[in-house]
Structures are given as C-alpha cells and as structure tokens.
Design a protein around this motif. Structure first.
Motif, PDB file in Angstrom:
ATOM      1  N   LEU A   1      43.648  37.531  46.236  1.00 21.31           N
ATOM      2  CA  LEU A   1      42.949  37.341  47.712  1.00 21.31           C
ATOM      3  C   LEU A   1      44.043  36.651  48.504  1.00 21.31           C
ATOM      4  O   LEU A   1      44.593  35.490  48.004  1.00 21.31           O
TER       5      LEU A   1
ATOM      6  N   ILE B   1      41.668  37.017  41.140  1.00 21.02           N
ATOM      7  CA  ILE B   1      40.417  37.631  40.691  1.00 21.02           C
ATOM      8  C   ILE B   1      40.536  38.315  39.446  1.00 21.02           C
ATOM      9  O   ILE B   1      41.320  39.226  39.445  1.00 21.02           O
ATOM     10  N   ASP B   2      40.439  37.708  38.270  1.00 17.47           N
ATOM     11  CA  ASP B   2      40.438  38.271  37.081  1.00 17.47           C
ATOM     12  C   ASP B   2      39.511  39.394  36.850  1.00 17.47           C
ATOM     13  O   ASP B   2      38.264  39.468  37.186  1.00 17.47           O
TER      14      ASP B   2
ATOM     15  N   TYR C   1      36.136  38.709  35.672  1.00 20.74           N
ATOM     16  CA  TYR C   1      35.160  37.914  36.186  1.00 20.74           C
ATOM     17  C   TYR C   1      34.001  38.882  37.130  1.00 20.74           C
ATOM     18  O   TYR C   1      34.388  39.839  37.761  1.00 20.74           O
TER      19      TYR C   1
ATOM     20  N   CYS D   1      34.729  34.267  45.928  1.00 18.08           N
ATOM     21  CA  CYS D   1      34.528  33.276  46.925  1.00 18.08           C
ATOM     22  C   CYS D   1      35.784  32.812  47.527  1.00 18.08           C
ATOM     23  O   CYS D   1      36.710  33.094  46.998  1.00 18.08           O
TER      24      CYS D   1
ATOM     25  N   PRO E   1      38.020  29.844  49.005  1.00 22.75           N
ATOM     26  CA  PRO E   1      38.197  28.439  49.152  1.00 22.75           C
ATOM     27  C   PRO E   1      39.119  28.104  50.530  1.00 22.75           C
ATOM     28  O   PRO E   1      40.141  28.448  50.731  1.00 22.75           O
TER      29      PRO E   1
HETATM   30  O1  DUT Z   1      40.014  32.627  45.585  1.00 26.48           O
HETATM   31  C1  DUT Z   1      39.361  32.628  44.345  1.00 26.48           C
HETATM   32  C2  DUT Z   1      40.036  32.446  43.169  1.00 26.48           C
HETATM   33  C3  DUT Z   1      39.105  32.722  42.081  1.00 26.48           C
HETATM   34  N1  DUT Z   1      37.835  33.124  42.182  1.00 26.48           N
HETATM   35  C4  DUT Z   1      37.286  33.558  40.999  1.00 26.48           C
HETATM   36  C5  DUT Z   1      37.674  34.583  40.130  1.00 26.48           C
HETATM   37  C6  DUT Z   1      38.409  33.982  39.023  1.00 26.48           C
HETATM   38  O2  DUT Z   1      38.410  34.951  38.168  1.00 26.48           O
HETATM   39  C7  DUT Z   1      37.837  32.830  38.801  1.00 26.48           C
HETATM   40  C8  DUT Z   1      38.799  31.793  38.242  1.00 26.48           C
HETATM   41  O3  DUT Z   1      39.733  31.621  39.071  1.00 26.48           O
HETATM   42  P1  DUT Z   1      41.045  30.765  38.912  1.00 26.48           P
HETATM   43  O4  DUT Z   1      41.362  31.157  37.271  1.00 26.48           O
HETATM   44  O5  DUT Z   1      42.097  30.630  39.871  1.00 26.48           O
HETATM   45  O6  DUT Z   1      40.396  29.426  38.558  1.00 26.48           O
HETATM   46  P2  DUT Z   1      40.730  28.084  37.705  1.00 26.48           P
HETATM   47  O7  DUT Z   1      40.621  27.054  38.634  1.00 26.48           O
HETATM   48  O8  DUT Z   1      41.930  28.278  36.738  1.00 26.48           O
HETATM   49  O9  DUT Z   1      39.384  28.063  36.803  1.00 26.48           O
HETATM   50  P3  DUT Z   1      39.038  28.749  35.306  1.00 26.48           P
HETATM   51  O10 DUT Z   1      39.177  27.443  34.388  1.00 26.48           O
HETATM   52  O11 DUT Z   1      37.758  29.226  35.533  1.00 26.48           O
HETATM   53  O12 DUT Z   1      39.876  29.927  35.070  1.00 26.48           O
HETATM   54  O13 DUT Z   1      37.217  32.316  39.913  1.00 26.48           O
HETATM   55  C9  DUT Z   1      37.264  33.560  43.247  1.00 26.48           C
HETATM   56  O14 DUT Z   1      36.151  33.703  43.558  1.00 26.48           O
HETATM   57  N2  DUT Z   1      37.972  33.349  44.616  1.00 26.48           N
END
Ligand code: DUT
Length: 145
Positions: A61, A82-83, A86, A91, A93
């Motif tokens: 994104l 976005i994995d 997922y 979303c 931020p």
């Molecule tokens: O801008 C974003 C970033 C991530 N995601 C969703 C998809 C992604 O697969 C998941 C986890 O994102 P990320 O790995 O960046 O988050 P984290 O903070 O590392 O959390 P987690 O512990 O869930 O991996 O959140 C979004 O919807 N928007």
C-alpha cells in the motif's frame, strides 16, 4: 509473470476497485467513512476490501502523491504490507502532516495497492560475508553530488 494479469480474489459483496488508467501499477483504494484529522493526528480507516493475494505475492500500500503533496495526507507507516494470508479488511493508517485540519470524505481514494511477487528467504548464519567495493559504508557515505 511480466505482462500477465494476476487474479486477485475479492470477498463477496465488496465494490471491486478499478485501475484509473491502463498501465497503472497502483489500484486506488477508497475509504468507507469520512474522517477529520487535526495536524499530526492519525487514524486507521477501512478501505472496504478483503482480498486473497496469491501465495508468493505481496500487496504493498503506497500513499497517493496528489493527496500527500496537496493536503499532507499520507500513510502513517509510509508503506503497508498486505500479506497473502491476510483475509481481513484492508485498512489505511492515515496521518495528517499538514498544519491544517483536513476532512477526507468517504469514497475518497487515499492510497494505492501494488501487487508484487517477492522472494521468500531463509536467513543462514555464516562466519564471513563476501567482500564488496562498498563494504560497510552507508548512510550518505558517497556524498550528495
Ligand atoms: O497498511 C496496512 C498494513 C497492513 N494491513 C493488514 C494486512 C497485513 O497482512 C496485516 C498485518 O500487517 P503488518 O504485518 O504490517 O502488521 P504488524 O503490525 O507487523 O502486525 P502483525 O503482528 O499482525 O503482523 O495487516 C492493512 O490492512 N493495511
């Protein structure tokens, strides 16, 4: 993979976003609610889209240049990952980097999704890394001109 279109499944009942122009890399995503952000305020807002990115690919994104440069609204984390596993709502931020209070209406395209293949890696401890011209120099070591 180059020149070939990849199918990305969209969960039932969701509006399917369209590319603005042929050849665009980024698929603009719209927010589903109106948000008002004070200077430096952040919020997480849904884009009304749940997708299934094929295994071996990732959704990235990115901010939209126009929104960021004209209104100071950008992604708080610069780039979102976005994995492929997922299944939740994508979303955004958002952060307001301007000095003004900014209202972004529901339906506004706030960011763009780029789907790319990636190389999964395994980290393998070794005794020594290979020598290179750059070596350990970084962070501006080559100057600015
Ligand atoms: O801008 C974003 C970033 C991530 N995601 C969703 C998809 C992604 O697969 C998941 C986890 O994102 P990320 O790995 O960046 O988050 P984290 O903070 O590392 O959390 P987690 O512990 O869930 O991996 O959140 C979004 O919807 N928007």
């Amino acid at each position: 993979m180059i020149g070939r279109k990849l199918n990305v499944k969209v969960a039932d009942g969701m509006q399917v976003p369209r590319y603005a122009h042929d050849g665009d890399a980024g698929l603009d995503l719209r927010i589903t609610e109106t948000v008002t952000l004070e200077p430096m305020q952040r919020c997480i807002v849904g884009c009304g889209l749940s997708i299934e990115i094929p295994s071996g690919c990732v959704g990235l994104l990115f901010p939209r240049s126009g929104l960021a440069s004209k209104q100071g609204i950008t992604l708080a984390h610069s780039v979102g990952v976005i994995d492929s596993g997922y299944r939740g709502e994508v979303c955004a931020p958002l952060i307001n980097l301007s000095y003004e209070t900014v209202t972004i209406e529901a339906g506004t395209r706030v960011c763009q999704l780029v789907v790319m293949p990636y190389v999964p890696c395994e980290l393998v401890p070794v005794e020594e890394l290979s020598g290179t011209e750059r070596g350990t120099d970084g962070f501006g070591s080559t100057g600015v001109v």
